[in-house]
Design a protein around this motif. Structure first.
Motif, PDB file in Angstrom:
ATOM      1  N   GLU A  97      24.157-105.112  -1.259  1.00 21.96           N
ATOM      2  CA  GLU A  97      24.525-105.198  -2.676  1.00 21.96           C
ATOM      3  C   GLU A  97      25.609-104.184  -3.018  1.00 21.96           C
ATOM      4  N   ALA A  98      25.509-102.977  -2.461  1.00 21.11           N
ATOM      5  CA  ALA A  98      26.479-101.922  -2.760  1.00 21.11           C
ATOM      6  C   ALA A  98      27.857-102.249  -2.201  1.00 21.11           C
ATOM      7  N   ARG A  99      27.892-102.996  -1.094  1.00 21.68           N
ATOM      8  CA  ARG A  99      29.164-103.310  -0.436  1.00 21.68           C
ATOM      9  C   ARG A  99      29.676-104.707  -0.762  1.00 21.68           C
ATOM     10  N   ARG A 100      29.008-105.380  -1.668  1.00 17.91           N
ATOM     11  CA  ARG A 100      29.334-106.774  -1.933  1.00 17.91           C
ATOM     12  C   ARG A 100      30.755-106.966  -2.444  1.00 17.91           C
ATOM     13  N   GLN A 101      31.283-106.029  -3.180  1.00 15.45           N
ATOM     14  CA  GLN A 101      32.637-106.151  -3.718  1.00 15.45           C
ATOM     15  C   GLN A 101      33.700-105.620  -2.765  1.00 15.45           C
ATOM     16  N   LEU A 102      33.281-105.030  -1.646  1.00 14.93           N
ATOM     17  CA  LEU A 102      34.232-104.518  -0.667  1.00 14.93           C
ATOM     18  C   LEU A 102      34.865-105.677   0.091  1.00 14.93           C
ATOM     19  N   LYS A 103      36.154-105.661   0.211  1.00 20.96           N
ATOM     20  CA  LYS A 103      36.834-106.669   1.021  1.00 20.96           C
ATOM     21  C   LYS A 103      36.613-106.322   2.489  1.00 20.96           C
ATOM     22  N   THR A 104      35.804-107.108   3.175  1.00 23.32           N
ATOM     23  CA  THR A 104      35.492-106.818   4.568  1.00 23.32           C
ATOM     24  C   THR A 104      35.331-108.099   5.366  1.00 23.32           C
ATOM     25  N   ALA A 105      35.739-108.040   6.626  1.00 21.14           N
ATOM     26  CA  ALA A 105      35.568-109.152   7.563  1.00 21.14           C
ATOM     27  C   ALA A 105      34.946-108.644   8.852  1.00 21.14           C
ATOM     28  N   SER A 106      34.180-107.567   8.773  1.00 20.53           N
ATOM     29  CA  SER A 106      33.575-107.001   9.976  1.00 20.53           C
ATOM     30  C   SER A 106      32.158-107.522  10.152  1.00 20.53           C
ATOM     31  N   GLY A 107      31.825-107.884  11.374  1.00 22.02           N
ATOM     32  CA  GLY A 107      30.494-108.392  11.661  1.00 22.02           C
ATOM     33  C   GLY A 107      30.266-109.759  11.037  1.00 22.02           C
ATOM     34  N   ARG A 145      37.562-103.721  17.736  1.00 22.30           N
ATOM     35  CA  ARG A 145      36.702-103.126  16.710  1.00 22.30           C
ATOM     36  C   ARG A 145      35.213-103.150  17.043  1.00 22.30           C
ATOM     37  N   ALA A 146      34.807-103.961  18.020  1.00 19.68           N
ATOM     38  CA  ALA A 146      33.381-104.146  18.294  1.00 19.68           C
ATOM     39  C   ALA A 146      32.599-102.839  18.490  1.00 19.68           C
ATOM     40  N   PRO A 147      33.134-101.834  19.206  1.00 20.34           N
ATOM     41  CA  PRO A 147      32.335-100.623  19.415  1.00 20.34           C
ATOM     42  C   PRO A 147      32.042 -99.838  18.133  1.00 20.34           C
ATOM     43  N   TYR A 148      32.755-100.135  17.055  1.00 16.01           N
ATOM     44  CA  TYR A 148      32.575 -99.378  15.811  1.00 16.01           C
ATOM     45  C   TYR A 148      31.700-100.114  14.801  1.00 16.01           C
ATOM     46  N   TRP A 206      27.855-100.463   9.770  1.00 17.00           N
ATOM     47  CA  TRP A 206      26.764-101.129   9.067  1.00 17.00           C
ATOM     48  C   TRP A 206      25.409-100.459   9.238  1.00 17.00           C
ATOM     49  N   GLY A 207      25.282 -99.576  10.221  1.00 13.65           N
ATOM     50  CA  GLY A 207      23.992 -98.946  10.475  1.00 13.65           C
ATOM     51  C   GLY A 207      23.133 -99.805  11.388  1.00 13.65           C
ATOM     52  N   ALA A 208      22.125 -99.188  11.981  1.00 13.61           N
ATOM     53  CA  ALA A 208      21.321 -99.848  13.009  1.00 13.61           C
ATOM     54  C   ALA A 208      20.591-101.079  12.485  1.00 13.61           C
ATOM     55  N   ASP A 209      20.049-101.014  11.256  1.00 17.60           N
ATOM     56  CA  ASP A 209      19.238-102.132  10.758  1.00 17.60           C
ATOM     57  C   ASP A 209      20.084-103.383  10.525  1.00 17.60           C
TER      58      ASP A 209
END
Length: 557
Positions: A241-251, A502-505, A510-513
């Motif tokens: 929810e906190a990152r929902r407005q972040l423009k991201t294409a990771s994972g 980017r995979a190793p990062y 995102w954290g382990a969970d």
């Protein structure tokens, strides 16, 4: 025969886009002839194992070089389905490839590369339907982005996820990377405009996400279970929810689980940004918006890059369609190419602001008012472009930035290493300040440009390829830049998607969970790691499989 060098590259295309024809380890003619012979009894499309073809498909726009065993251009969807079944029997991974425009190495693989022909169902655009305020159209995964935009433009519409690599990228690749472009500030990424996707599963099933009956029960059941567990995980939900407005294409696009979607809609969203690791996309239905009839672009010139970023943050509060930033150093290199119009010839950091809609002209005054109220000082007066021709010319330069800066002088390249980072826009100024310090410490010229209004920047450091130790320099830069990115709650990819780069990062972001939930998504769709392994989950160094000419100094010593 001597070792191939950078001079052996073929330079083609409108903007000098390079497509290499050299290779790494040379392949003897007929080395995989047995595999090719077997494949030709299965598929009707082209099967390529000749040395030149394998070399060509060993490269994309990234820093990597990986030679496939075989390249297949399937004739149609049935051909692609048979190819999947063959790959499972032979124990070979499949990497889907669109236009080869990727910058993170996700379109390269050592098994079977499935490239899309430029004919038939793969580039077909059809089933257009429209109303006053929207349209839908079906496009094959191999349709070029600009081909689709031209089709829509002729009918008074456009796809807002308008990537700057439109001439070489394909719709399948746009979906794979969760692409967006300059207008993401107003419209978001391509996943918001996907109505339906057809894809081939790891078992060779053809699934139409618009037809719930075609979705395998194992997908529906396990996705429901995953959604329930994710919603019960308060900590994970809070992060999403906190990152929902972040423009991201990771994972993987876990944001899709936040909404109560049907199985088909959920899978459609998950496929966006999956870089071909969950299935082979064959076509999609996209939603288009009516073309803007009124547009205005204003150019603003600033002395200091950090102040430029602060101005971006102030301006994004206005109803603008796009805010682009190009640093002074980047403009200086473009200027040497002789491609700059007079309006871009000022020695300054540049901000391009686009206003659109019925009130576009009236909003210009608000831009001036914001700059004045916040005390920003311009190096030169604003330049306003109001005609379609003027606006198109300015956007044409912006879209050519990468091709104009990538080889600015002999021995130097603006490599794709940290080229698609993003941070919450409110942290943009502080982020740029720290990034410039990293570049200064490592004695690298920093070329910075991108979709600043969305907090998404393309950082292109100039690497001296004549100096030894390039792999170590690449690794050090990535480590330091991503450390800054993540400290500000940012993302390792804003719009270009995952890949070896980017995979190793990913787990650090995102954290382990949440990283674990992403692994579960992969397990649901592709438990046997058939599709494009190593481009989402990997701990391999990002300097594995570097292009040959990037290692020439190491090997020549």
């Amino acid at each position: 025969m001597g070792k191939p060098t950078w001079k052996d590259a073929v330079i083609i295309g409108k903007w000098g886009i390079w497509k290499p024809v050299w290779g790494g380890q040379l392949v003897m003619a007929g080395a995989d002839s047995h595999l090719a012979d077997k494949l030709r009894t299965v598929v009707r499309g082209q099967v390529l194992t000749d040395q030149e073809s394998l070399r060509y498909y060993s490269f994309d726009q990234s820093i990597y070089q990986i030679e496939p065993r075989v390249v297949v251009l399937p004739e149609d969807v049935e051909d692609a389905r048979r190819l999947v079944s063959f790959a499972v029997r032979e124990g070979l991974p499949i990497t889907a490839r669109g236009g080869g425009s990727g910058t993170a190495g996700s379109a390269l693989g050592s098994g079977i590369v499935m490239a899309l022909p430029e004919h038939g169902c793969w580039n077909r655009i059809s089933d257009f339907a429209s109303s006053a305020d929207m349209a839908q159209v079906r496009a094959g995964a191999g349709a070029y982005h600009n081909q689709l935009q031209d089709y829509l433009r002729q009918r008074g519409f456009f796809l807002p996820a308008d990537v700057t690599s439109a001439e070489i990228s394909r719709i399948g690749g746009n979906i794979a990377t969760k692409a967006s472009g300059p207008h993401a500030l107003r419209y978001g990424s391509i996943d918001r405009f996907l109505e339906q996707v057809t894809f081939i599963t790891d078992r060779g099933e053809v699934v139409d996400t618009g037809d719930e009956a075609s979705i395998p029960e194992r997908f529906r059941t396990r996705l429901v279970e995953l959604r329930q567990r994710l919603h019960a995980d308060r900590a994970a939900m809070a992060v999403l929810e906190a990152r929902r407005q972040l423009k991201t294409a990771s994972g993987y696009n876990l944001f899709a689980f936040l909404d109560h979607l049907s199985s088909g809609k959920l899978i459609t969203r998950l496929l966006a940004g999956s870089v071909g690791t969950l299935g082979l996309v064959t076509e999609a239905t996209v939603r288009a918006e009516p073309s803007e009839r009124q547009q205005v672009v204003v150019l603003l010139y600033f002395a200091d890059l950090v102040e430029t970023a602060r101005a971006v943050c102030a301006l994004r509060e206005l109803p603008v369609a796009a805010i682009e930033l190009i640093s002074r150093e980047t403009l200086n290199i473009i200027r040497r190419s002789g491609r700059l119009p007079d309006s871009l010839a000022v020695d300054a950091n540049l901000v391009l602001v686009e206003l659109s809609g019925p009130a576009a002209v009236a909003e210009l005054e608000k831009v001036e008012n914001v700059l004045h109220a916040e005390g920003f000082r311009l190096l030169a007066g604003p330049v306003v472009a109001g005609t379609a021709e003027e606006i198109e010319r300015l956007w044409a330069v912006r879209k050519q930035v990468l091709w104009l800066i990538r080889n600015p002088q002999p021995g130097f390249q603006a490599l794709s290493v940290v080229n698609d980072v993003g941070v919450p826009p409110e942290h943009l100024a502080e982020f740029i300040s720290e990034v410039e310090q990293v570049f200064a410490r490592q004695r690298l010229t920093s070329l910075i440009y991108g979709h600043a209004g969305s907090g998404n920047l393309h950082l292109r450091p100039l690497f001296d390829l004549t100096q030894p130790g390039l792999p170590a320099r690449i690794q050090l830069l990535a480590d330091e830049i991503y450390q800054v990115v993540l400290r500000y709650g940012g993302t390792i990819s804003g719009e270009h998607g995952m890949g070896r780069l980017r995979a190793p990062y990913l787990s650090r972001e995102w954290g382990a969970d949440l990283y674990g939930y992403m692994r579960e998504v992969k397990e649901i769709f592709d438990p046997g790691e058939l599709f494009n392994p190593g481009v989402v989950f990997s701990n391999s160094p990002i300097t594995d499989h570097l292009r040959e000419e990037l290692l020439s100094v190491e090997t020549s010593g």
